[in-house]
Enzyme design. Structure first.
Site: not given
Ligand SMILES: Nc1ncnc2c1ncn2[C@@H]1O[C@H](COP(=O)(O)OP(=O)(O)O)[C@@H](O)[C@H]1O
Ligand SMILES: Nc1ncnc2c1ncn2[C@@H]1O[C@H](COP(=O)(O)OP(=O)(O)O)[C@@H](O)[C@H]1O
Ligand SMILES: [Mg+2]
Ligand SMILES: [Mg+2]
Ligand SMILES: [Mg+2]
Ligand SMILES: [Mg+2]
Lengths: 202, 334, 334, 202
Positions: B219, B57
């Site tokens: 994700h 991320h």
């Protein structure tokens, strides 16, 4: 169950997960984030290494070592869940060198309860609980290891039609229906290998 | 899978070394951990703020370690929450005597692992509090489920709670500030193409050339709905409507806007989208105190974008604009 | 082609509106032009700095408009240099009486269009100088050709010439500073996948799953060589060697490093690469005064990276670390 | 050549470029950045609009209006090159209402010289010069419009085997060999349409 059997159980569990790593990943890609196979394999390979290096003295010791590794190596949701379960199972097994079937069942009950508590999950939410709970209930009701095998497979497959309300699959809502839950599948390996090891020794 | 790396199993390790090498004036790596902490940690007399989660991320969360934001970021494997022992190391390293706040994105794994770490820290007498960010309105909230995901809105929590901590607030105040942000921040994303977890080697889902996924998380997980490709304007309206359903911004309200590229969506497209969002906000008479555009919480090389709106109150706005100096986000004192 | 936009022909227009909306405290759009200028332009008594080029390289160049860097950025169509009239508008808007420096990336189109603009400005009595950045060592330099391309090293020119201008230097000094940077900065890139110009709709080249392109520029143009995929370490060594061939950094030299993602290469991979570059520099005993990682000069959604090294002298280093406040690059005064 | 013929020439040029936009883009993708068709078309469509709105009074006027638009709408390398060329051509044509062949040739010479000056390019560098120069030379040597057609096509195709040393294709080095130069192709349209218009009126 003695320490060799406990070690054999976890060894086979690790091997089956490794063999099915890609399969677990694919299942987790469908309803989650695609890392379940990777997570479990990372932890269980470490468990294998540890068991070779520092063999434990009792079934409880074997399981406790595996619990510690799951907690510190698996990560994700499955790490704390398997970790907490194994930790409670180990506590219940204590340091006895030979564990009776009854005691094992009681320990597994503590295990599933730990999962439900940590994950705040009940049966029917399309998680590993949906394998653990029926499996432990079956043992509590005196099923044979042979019977357990069938019950576990059925429980695993039952997750296909469930709508997930816990874990990442829950974000998919209705779209989670129609897929196996990856944690239920890895949990099925856990119980199938247990049954296998117990059957062989009986 | 085409990626620039050496060994899929070492990717987090290598990345953390790279972050430490690039940002050595801001942070250092705690030896034998996956934790990045502020160069001078702990900061005495300051509440420590720890966040983290799976890797993939970036710049979240390591990029936000520094003055006015985080004291530590704990990195898990790609898209996998870090383990309790790592989080515990971070807590110990940043506790400057005023306690530590954990900022957790709402994923079962993150919540459980951070919770276990908090239990460990409390056992050692460290005062730990936690907040759980759940800004993603893609999925309906429900008390039966584990609730909504935490996504890009987390950056506002870091920024504003970080400012509170930096200003000397105590742990309860910092936690309260963080919770106020969480209450006022809502996000929603969409994607045009998936991403590939290095160790998996194949994409998390597939999208046809004319499809887009609405409500995608960060994700690589599938979203909540699939549609044919929408224009930027249509996308802006769709995401805004969903966010606004929850946030109920009124005419004259002040808001901060965060437009977050998920990985491979060029800034060019992000700015086109920004222009469309601004138009909608203007229509509604919502004042934009701040518009932040770029990559803040990515999902590897996913193509897509998320829209985050934070409803401002004077105290939140003041902290939003307070000085911050981190690798990824910098604010000059006004 | 999957892109978040409304109309391929309006993409630059929409993007500029988005940039102006997002960064309204820094910059504004000159009406009826494709020019972004500093909010308060011209800055009286300061040399104005104008750069620009085709769009699709964001944050370059609009993201560098602000204190300590650029006074104006002129945007052309995607990958197409802007026209002279637009550049001329920028020059007029930023001339604060001390003249204007044009920072041009070395592409035939850019050079010609900026040159024509300079001719127009000179005809109106504005003092204009220009520098041409040619940091890309991928192609051999030769007096028979139009020379080397300007790529990510341009960001250092903006930063350091910008600091000179901000400190009150006159046009000749600012130009000299820029030329010194150009002399000391070398770059080279590679790509793993191409990008799609919106109006074209198809990629500029194709790469097989096991191929990478070495020496790729920032316009989706093919590179100079194609190889099978290299690891990050191998890539770092290859790019470093090419750059070093030209730059001849010595043990003990101080350098600034810029690692530039070309579009869809995640920060995760950029940091892995950073770690490998740092290792090589350490081996050579080269001191890294500054390591900048991220997307600074992109090529739409191309996957790839470029490595830029700037050999520092004390005066360049001082200006590199001088305060800057722009949307994309911020530096706190030390 | 009168103003109608000049307008017809540029109109056909614009139409041919539009029809071959994708082709030009593909050529520019192979050795450049893939925008040549887009650039030229953007400018020439504007030229068409402008010619309809404000018709010019002379061939020179027609070309001058097109020059201004090329400079301010095309961008890239081709904008200033075509722009400068057309500007010089327009100057040489002046405001005469009817232009002789000779004068047109002289004007085109000014055009190609402007390109060479702006682009610092000579023949053989795989650029539009490689069409312009042979085309203008042929006219200077008294070739017919019919002959020009063949010469232009041949000049265009000759760029295939050249190695580029100017423009973006130069960055490819030897890899630029084996491809047509996009600017040479668009320039061939420019001369082919001129020849066509002149032929038809003769
Ligand atoms: N709250 C929960 N209670 C019980 N099991 C859960 C819960 N959340 C997730 N799981 C189980 O964990 C599995 C996913 O594990 P994994 O993919 O390793 O972690 P993550 O979801 O964090 O990526 C699911 O398939 C499910 O069986
Ligand atoms: N220096 C030069 N001299 C003459 N013609 C050139 C030169 N550089 C480029 N060209 C011509 O311009 C064409 C490319 O135009 P275009 O694609 O529109 O611009 P850009 O190269 O800036 O993208 C080339 O095919 C070539 O014919
Ligand atoms: Mg998972
Ligand atoms: Mg995960
Ligand atoms: Mg171009
Ligand atoms: Mg081109």
């Amino acid at each position: 169950m003695d320490k060799q059997m406990a070690a054999e159980w976890l060894k086979r569990f690790a091997e089956t997960v490794e063999k099915n790593k890609e399969e677990l990943t694919k299942l987790d890609q469908a309803v989650g984030d695609g890392d379940h196979g990777i997570n479990m394999n990372r932890g269980l390979q470490e468990v294998l290494r540890k068991m070779e290096e520092v063999p434990a003295d009792s079934p409880g010791g074997v399981v406790k070592a595996a619990a510690m590794i799951c907690i510190s190596k698996v990560g994700g949701a499955s790490g704390p869940l398997y970790g907490s379960a194994l930790m409670k199972i180990a506590s219940a097994l204590g340091d006895e060198e030979d564990v009776e079937g009854k005691q094992l069942t009681k320990a597994l009950r503590d295990g599933v309860d730990a999962i439900k508590k940590r994950g705040r999950a009940e049966e029917g939410e399309k998680t590993m609980v949906d394998v653990w709970e029926p499996a432990v209930q079956a043992l509590e009701q005196g099923s044979s290891w042979q019977e357990l095998t069938e019950i576990v497979k059925k429980a695993r497959d039952n997750t296909i039609d469930m709508k997930a309300t816990k874990g990442r699959a829950a974000y998919l809502g209705d779209r989670s229906i129609g897929h196996l839950d990856p944690g239920a599948v890895s949990s099925s390996y856990f119980f199938l290998e247990l049954a296998c090891v117990m059957e062989e020794s009986s | 899978m085409k990626k620039l790396l050496n060994n899929v199993d070492q990717v987090v390790e290598d990345m953390l070394n790279g972050m430490a090498a690039a940002h050595s004036t801001y942070l250092r790596r705690l030896q034998n951990t996956t934790v990045l902490v502020r160069k001078q940690s702990p900061v005495n007399g300051k509440v420590g703020i720890v966040s983290g989660g799976g890797s993939g991320h970036e710049p979240a969360h390591g990029g936000f370690v520094g003055k006015g934001m985080l004291d530590a970021a704990v990195a898990g494997e790609v898209f996998t929450s870090p383990t309790p022992d790592q989080v515990f190391e971070a807590i110990k390293a940043v506790d400057g005597g005023k306690g530590v706040l954990l900022v957790i994105k709402n994923y079962t794994g993150d919540v459980m692992n951070f919770e276990m770490a908090a239990e460990m820290a409390e056992a050692e007498g460290i005062n730990v509090q936690q907040v759980v960010v759940n800004d993603d309105v893609a999925v309906e909230d429900s008390s039966f489920t584990s609730g909504r995901r935490g996504i890009a809105g987390t950056v506002f929590v870091h920024k504003i709670a970080g400012a509170a901590a930096e200003s000397g607030a105590d742990l309860d105040e910092v936690k309260e500030t963080a919770e106020k942000v969480i209450h006022h921040v809502k996000s929603m994303g969409m994607s045009l193409s998936p991403c590939i977890v290095p160790a998996a080697g194949t994409p998390g889902f597939e999208l046809a050339e004319n499809e887009m996924e609405i409500g995608t998380g960060i994700h690589g997980e599938p979203g909540v709905e699939r549609t044919s490709i929408l224009s930027s304007k249509e996308t802006a309206r769709l995401l805004f409507d969903k966010v606004q359903d929850d946030l109920h911004l009124q005419k004259g309200d002040r808001a901060a806007v965060l437009i977050n590229g998920l990985g491979s969506t060029p800034l060019m497209e992000q700015y086109v989208f920004t222009s469309d969002v601004k138009e909608i906000l203007d229509e509604h008479g919502i004042e934009t105190a701040d518009v932040i555009v770029g990559e803040w919480m990515t999902s590897l090389e996913m193509a897509g974008i998320s829209l985050t709106l934070l409803k401002l109150t004077p105290d939140l706005e003041e902290k939003l604009f307070a000085e911050a100096d981190t690798p990824a986000m910098k604010r000059f004192a006004k």
